[in-house]
Design a protein around this motif. Structure first.
Motif, PDB file in Angstrom:
ATOM      1  N   GLN A   1      24.483  45.902  31.759  1.00 30.33           N
ATOM      2  CA  GLN A   1      22.741  44.824  32.385  1.00 30.33           C
ATOM      3  C   GLN A   1      23.048  45.841  34.215  1.00 30.33           C
ATOM      4  N   GLU A   2      22.526  45.826  34.981  1.00 30.85           N
ATOM      5  CA  GLU A   2      21.798  46.316  36.556  1.00 30.85           C
ATOM      6  C   GLU A   2      22.561  45.661  37.098  1.00 30.85           C
ATOM      7  N   ASP A   3      22.616  44.106  36.895  1.00 34.73           N
ATOM      8  CA  ASP A   3      23.613  43.029  37.786  1.00 34.73           C
ATOM      9  C   ASP A   3      24.786  43.922  37.470  1.00 34.73           C
ATOM     10  N   THR A   4      25.678  43.760  36.553  1.00 32.08           N
ATOM     11  CA  THR A   4      26.867  43.585  36.231  1.00 32.08           C
ATOM     12  C   THR A   4      28.287  43.906  36.678  1.00 32.08           C
ATOM     13  N   LEU A   5      28.042  45.009  37.895  1.00 27.66           N
ATOM     14  CA  LEU A   5      28.645  45.222  38.876  1.00 27.66           C
ATOM     15  C   LEU A   5      28.525  44.654  40.282  1.00 27.66           C
ATOM     16  N   GLU A   6      27.324  43.500  41.057  1.00 36.41           N
ATOM     17  CA  GLU A   6      27.776  43.466  41.657  1.00 36.41           C
ATOM     18  C   GLU A   6      27.966  41.902  41.408  1.00 36.41           C
ATOM     19  N   GLU A   7      27.543  41.818  39.890  1.00 36.26           N
ATOM     20  CA  GLU A   7      28.356  39.987  40.385  1.00 36.26           C
ATOM     21  C   GLU A   7      29.977  39.873  40.275  1.00 36.26           C
ATOM     22  N   MET A   8      30.176  41.177  39.417  1.00 36.32           N
ATOM     23  CA  MET A   8      31.749  40.910  39.252  1.00 36.32           C
ATOM     24  C   MET A   8      32.377  41.218  40.804  1.00 36.32           C
ATOM     25  N   LEU A   9      31.691  42.523  41.771  1.00 37.83           N
ATOM     26  CA  LEU A   9      32.530  42.478  42.841  1.00 37.83           C
ATOM     27  C   LEU A   9      31.976  41.390  43.752  1.00 37.83           C
ATOM     28  N   SER A  10      31.275  40.359  43.328  1.00 37.94           N
ATOM     29  CA  SER A  10      30.382  38.819  43.877  1.00 37.94           C
ATOM     30  C   SER A  10      32.093  38.429  43.934  1.00 37.94           C
ATOM     31  N   PHE A  11      31.907  37.688  42.940  1.00 37.89           N
ATOM     32  CA  PHE A  11      33.581  37.291  41.949  1.00 37.89           C
ATOM     33  C   PHE A  11      34.692  37.482  42.625  1.00 37.89           C
ATOM     34  N   PHE A  12      34.788  38.898  42.933  1.00 41.68           N
ATOM     35  CA  PHE A  12      36.125  38.678  43.933  1.00 41.68           C
ATOM     36  C   PHE A  12      36.123  38.676  44.915  1.00 41.68           C
ATOM     37  N   GLU A  13      34.828  38.592  45.748  1.00 39.46           N
ATOM     38  CA  GLU A  13      35.037  38.668  46.715  1.00 39.46           C
ATOM     39  C   GLU A  13      35.008  37.252  47.231  1.00 39.46           C
ATOM     40  N   GLN A  14      33.973  36.463  46.438  1.00 46.85           N
ATOM     41  CA  GLN A  14      34.826  35.140  46.396  1.00 46.85           C
ATOM     42  C   GLN A  14      36.192  34.152  46.350  1.00 46.85           C
ATOM     43  N   HIS A  15      36.752  35.162  45.313  1.00 49.95           N
ATOM     44  CA  HIS A  15      37.979  34.681  44.904  1.00 49.95           C
ATOM     45  C   HIS A  15      38.939  35.783  44.847  1.00 49.95           C
ATOM     46  N   PRO A  16      39.746  36.087  46.225  1.00 47.88           N
ATOM     47  CA  PRO A  16      40.560  36.742  46.558  1.00 47.88           C
ATOM     48  C   PRO A  16      41.742  36.945  45.524  1.00 47.88           C
ATOM     49  N   GLU A  17      42.462  36.065  45.323  1.00 51.60           N
ATOM     50  CA  GLU A  17      43.876  35.417  44.407  1.00 51.60           C
ATOM     51  C   GLU A  17      43.228  35.590  43.414  1.00 51.60           C
ATOM     52  N   ALA A  18      41.878  36.034  42.453  1.00 50.17           N
ATOM     53  CA  ALA A  18      42.110  37.027  41.322  1.00 50.17           C
ATOM     54  C   ALA A  18      41.820  38.585  41.603  1.00 50.17           C
ATOM     55  N   GLY A  19      43.340  38.478  40.662  1.00 47.62           N
ATOM     56  CA  GLY A  19      43.200  39.854  40.156  1.00 47.62           C
ATOM     57  C   GLY A  19      42.739  40.601  38.957  1.00 47.62           C
ATOM     58  N   LEU A  20      42.515  39.993  38.401  1.00 46.29           N
ATOM     59  CA  LEU A  20      41.837  40.706  36.966  1.00 46.29           C
ATOM     60  C   LEU A  20      40.856  39.728  36.888  1.00 46.29           C
ATOM     61  N   ALA A  21      39.893  40.258  35.852  1.00 46.64           N
ATOM     62  CA  ALA A  21      38.562  39.255  35.134  1.00 46.64           C
ATOM     63  C   ALA A  21      38.010  40.161  34.752  1.00 46.64           C
ATOM     64  N   GLY A  22      37.001  39.294  33.506  1.00 47.07           N
ATOM     65  CA  GLY A  22      36.367  40.223  32.877  1.00 47.07           C
ATOM     66  C   GLY A  22      34.651  39.791  32.813  1.00 47.07           C
ATOM     67  N   CYS A  23      33.960  39.879  32.018  1.00 47.51           N
ATOM     68  CA  CYS A  23      32.409  39.002  32.261  1.00 47.51           C
ATOM     69  C   CYS A  23      32.211  39.057  30.904  1.00 47.51           C
ATOM     70  N   LYS A  24      30.953  38.748  30.267  1.00 43.88           N
ATOM     71  CA  LYS A  24      30.290  38.386  28.998  1.00 43.88           C
ATOM     72  C   LYS A  24      30.186  39.120  28.347  1.00 43.88           C
ATOM     73  N   ILE A  25      30.606  39.730  27.357  1.00 43.50           N
ATOM     74  CA  ILE A  25      30.433  40.588  26.376  1.00 43.50           C
ATOM     75  C   ILE A  25      29.824  40.229  25.302  1.00 43.50           C
ATOM     76  N   LEU A  26      28.474  41.022  24.480  1.00 45.54           N
ATOM     77  CA  LEU A  26      27.763  40.689  23.756  1.00 45.54           C
ATOM     78  C   LEU A  26      27.709  41.911  23.313  1.00 45.54           C
ATOM     79  N   ASN A  27      27.434  41.524  21.771  1.00 41.97           N
ATOM     80  CA  ASN A  27      27.738  42.355  20.706  1.00 41.97           C
ATOM     81  C   ASN A  27      28.576  43.264  20.222  1.00 41.97           C
TER      82      ASN A  27
END
Length: 119
Positions: A93-119
């Motif tokens: 989706q067009e906002d997926t990467l912005e959302e994921m980068l925002s998550f990492f900026e807000q959670h610098p302790e995170a080393g890995l993340a996944g997002c919701k996968i449909l279908n």
């Protein structure tokens, strides 16, 4: 550079083309790069990439080195602060990467993340 998107391709030209279109749309406001590692496809994937996506970095393997090895090759060449390993049959989706980068900026302790996968 903020993000490196790495896609390993092996004989899935149509999927790859659709994935690249969606990644380019999702990266419109992100400083980043797209790297495709082709594992010796024989379905004209490389020619399609050269014609339709000349700005995408293309690494062409002379043999199928396997999924993990090809991802490692892409990551070795990548320059982004963050890496996204993406399958070629994925549409973003067009906002997926912005959302994921925002998550990492807000959670610098995170080393890995996944997002919701449909279908």
């Amino acid at each position: 550079m903020q993000l490196s998107v790495i896609i390993v391709n092996y004989n899935v030209r149509a999927f790859l083309e659709n994935a690249l279109v969606s990644v380019q749309k999702a990266m419109k406001s992100i400083q980043g790069e797209i790297i495709v590692v082709d594992n010796a496809s024989d379905d004209d994937s490389v020619e399609m990439m050269k014609q339709k996506f000349p700005d995408v970095r293309l690494i062409v393997n002379s043999r199928n080195s396997g999924f993990a090895s090809a991802n490692n090759k892409g990551m070795k060449e990548a320059k982004g602060s963050y890496f996204l390993l993406l399958n070629p049959d994925t549409l973003l989706q067009e906002d997926t990467l912005e959302e994921m980068l925002s998550f990492f900026e807000q959670h610098p302790e995170a080393g890995l993340a996944g997002c919701k996968i449909l279908n």
